[in-house]
Scaffold this motif. Sequence first.
Motif, short mmCIF file in Angstrom:
data_model
loop_
_atom_site.label_atom_id
_atom_site.label_comp_id
_atom_site.label_asym_id
_atom_site.label_seq_id
_atom_site.Cartn_x
_atom_site.Cartn_y
_atom_site.Cartn_z
N CYS A 112 114.89 -101.88 -19.76
CA CYS A 112 115.33 -102.94 -20.67
C CYS A 112 116.05 -104.02 -19.87
CB CYS A 112 116.30 -102.38 -21.70
SG CYS A 112 115.52 -101.26 -22.87
N GLU A 113 115.71 -105.26 -20.18
CA GLU A 113 116.35 -106.40 -19.50
C GLU A 113 116.86 -107.39 -20.55
OE1 GLU A 113 113.32 -108.11 -16.99
OE2 GLU A 113 112.81 -106.18 -16.10
N LEU A 114 117.99 -108.01 -20.28
CA LEU A 114 118.45 -109.07 -21.19
C LEU A 114 117.40 -110.18 -21.17
CD1 LEU A 114 122.24 -109.35 -20.25
CD2 LEU A 114 121.14 -107.88 -21.95
N LYS A 115 117.12 -110.76 -22.33
CA LYS A 115 116.13 -111.84 -22.38
C LYS A 115 116.89 -113.17 -22.27
CE LYS A 115 112.07 -113.50 -24.88
NZ LYS A 115 112.47 -114.93 -24.99
N ILE A 116 116.91 -113.69 -21.03
CA ILE A 116 117.67 -114.91 -20.72
C ILE A 116 117.03 -116.07 -21.49
CG2 ILE A 116 118.56 -116.37 -18.86
CD1 ILE A 116 119.31 -113.35 -18.63
N ASP A 117 117.84 -116.85 -22.17
CA ASP A 117 117.30 -117.94 -22.99
C ASP A 117 117.27 -119.23 -22.18
OD1 ASP A 117 118.10 -119.36 -26.28
OD2 ASP A 117 116.29 -119.39 -25.03
N GLY A 169 110.89 -115.98 -12.78
CA GLY A 169 112.24 -115.80 -13.30
C GLY A 169 112.54 -116.79 -14.40
N GLU A 170 113.74 -116.76 -14.87
CA GLU A 170 114.18 -117.64 -15.96
C GLU A 170 115.30 -118.55 -15.44
OE1 GLU A 170 112.44 -116.97 -18.67
OE2 GLU A 170 113.35 -118.16 -20.25
N ALA A 171 115.03 -119.85 -15.45
CA ALA A 171 116.06 -120.83 -15.07
C ALA A 171 116.91 -121.08 -16.31
CB ALA A 171 115.41 -122.11 -14.60
N LEU A 221 115.77 -113.74 -11.42
CA LEU A 221 114.38 -113.35 -11.16
C LEU A 221 114.08 -112.06 -11.92
CD1 LEU A 221 112.69 -115.13 -9.26
CD2 LEU A 221 115.10 -115.28 -8.72
N TYR A 222 112.86 -111.94 -12.46
CA TYR A 222 112.52 -110.70 -13.16
C TYR A 222 111.11 -110.20 -12.86
CZ TYR A 222 110.50 -114.14 -16.40
OH TYR A 222 109.80 -115.18 -16.95
N GLY A 223 110.40 -110.88 -11.99
CA GLY A 223 109.04 -110.35 -11.77
C GLY A 223 108.44 -110.84 -10.47
N ILE A 285 111.72 -105.26 -23.31
CA ILE A 285 111.50 -103.83 -23.02
C ILE A 285 110.16 -103.71 -22.30
CG2 ILE A 285 111.15 -101.55 -24.04
CD1 ILE A 285 112.82 -103.98 -26.27
N LYS A 286 110.16 -103.09 -21.14
CA LYS A 286 108.94 -102.98 -20.32
C LYS A 286 108.70 -101.52 -19.95
CE LYS A 286 109.99 -107.42 -18.21
NZ LYS A 286 110.38 -108.18 -16.99
N VAL A 287 107.42 -101.13 -19.95
CA VAL A 287 107.06 -99.82 -19.38
C VAL A 287 107.37 -99.93 -17.89
CG1 VAL A 287 105.10 -98.34 -18.80
CG2 VAL A 287 105.27 -99.35 -21.10
N1 LIG Z 1 113.57 -114.43 -20.40
C1 LIG Z 1 113.65 -113.29 -19.70
O1 LIG Z 1 114.73 -112.86 -19.33
C2 LIG Z 1 112.38 -112.54 -19.41
C3 LIG Z 1 111.15 -113.08 -19.75
N2 LIG Z 1 110.00 -112.41 -19.49
C4 LIG Z 1 110.07 -111.20 -18.87
O2 LIG Z 1 108.96 -110.49 -18.59
C5 LIG Z 1 107.70 -110.94 -19.10
C6 LIG Z 1 107.04 -111.92 -18.19
C7 LIG Z 1 105.57 -111.62 -18.26
C8 LIG Z 1 105.39 -110.29 -18.94
C9 LIG Z 1 106.77 -109.74 -19.17
N3 LIG Z 1 111.24 -110.64 -18.51
C10 LIG Z 1 112.40 -111.27 -18.76
N4 LIG Z 1 113.58 -110.69 -18.40
#
Ligand SMILES: NC(=O)c1cnc(OC2CCCC2)nc1N
Length: 326
Positions: A112-117, A169-171, A221-223, A285-287
């Motif tokens: 689980c990652e915070l979804k940065i807006d 990533g998310e700026a 950065l997230y990916g 939420i990611k596998v």
């Molecule tokens: N805004 C975020 O924080 C955020 C956005 N997207 C993703 O992963 C997506 C990217 C492509 C498939 C999964 N992760 C994040 N943390």
Amino acid sequence: MDRSNAESRVKELQELLSRYNYEYHVLDKPSVPDVEYDKLLHELKQLEEEYPEFLTPDSPTQRIGGSVLEQFSKVNHKTPMLSLGNAFNEQDLRDFDKRVRKAVGDKISYICELKIDGLAVSLRYEKGLFVQGATRGDGSVGEDITANLKTIRSIPLRLNKPFSLEVRGEAFMPRSSFLQLNKEKEEREELPFANPRNAAAGSLRQLDPRIASSRNLDLFLYGIGELGETGAETQSGGLDLLSELGFKTNKERRKCESIEEVLQYVEEWTEKRAELEYDIDGIVIKVDSLSQQEELGTTVKSPRWAIAFKFPAEEVVTVIRDIELS
Ligand SMILES: NC(=O)c1cnc(OC2CCCC2)nc1N
């Protein structure tokens, strides 16, 4: 100072200032006071002016480019930048979990990652050097905002390994910077930004990098665009690798072994989000296993291996300004 001393002093200052910059903007743990940083940066600027042959594109003095762009050129993303499907309640998350288990069986972990807006961006590095940055655009074609991204101090201009890779990533704009910016705009009788996300998007779309640089933007950065190259086998391992390479990643991420644990994390951050220095609009939420992500694949535009739980829209109290009776 003679030429060979100048050359070694320039290299020493570039290394020192890059480290100090990393400590301050990525670790949030500066080891020297700002005045020391500024003194050394000034010395490096002078030496690079006197000996331009020692100037390198990744020098700490090169974060703010000289020219104002006419327009942004287009960038084709090597791997498409996917968008996330949404979940709005517990049942949606349980349904997601059922779909995943049906497809890949019961041995799964989530991260689980915070979804940065903020706004999604992609950074490309060739042999460790930051060479290009782009907005998500329509997922396949984005805008080249390299000059503006270089002004984000937490982005390394050179990695500590000569990797060629693309990272995502998310700026975003920290809330405090957003409030300060709007205060200045109102003083100049300019229209304020509605929220930090719009402020970040507006700042990264400036054609003059000096304006972007003044906006105190940041990036999590997230990916990794092409995971294979780095040998990461899980999303969580990929994030640890991004950290080791010098990138800023969000430390609130959590491995979850069941949907119950995911729901707990969602509950926790629904309560705590106001304490953060930046806006989040949900939880991603990611596998965790990358091979299971491959197995699950994607729909036309979204991964089947991830979902965004969206927080309910906050009560937006719009303060109707006293309209000056003109
Ligand atoms: N805004 C975020 O924080 C955020 C956005 N997207 C993703 O992963 C997506 C990217 C492509 C498939 C999964 N992760 C994040 N943390």
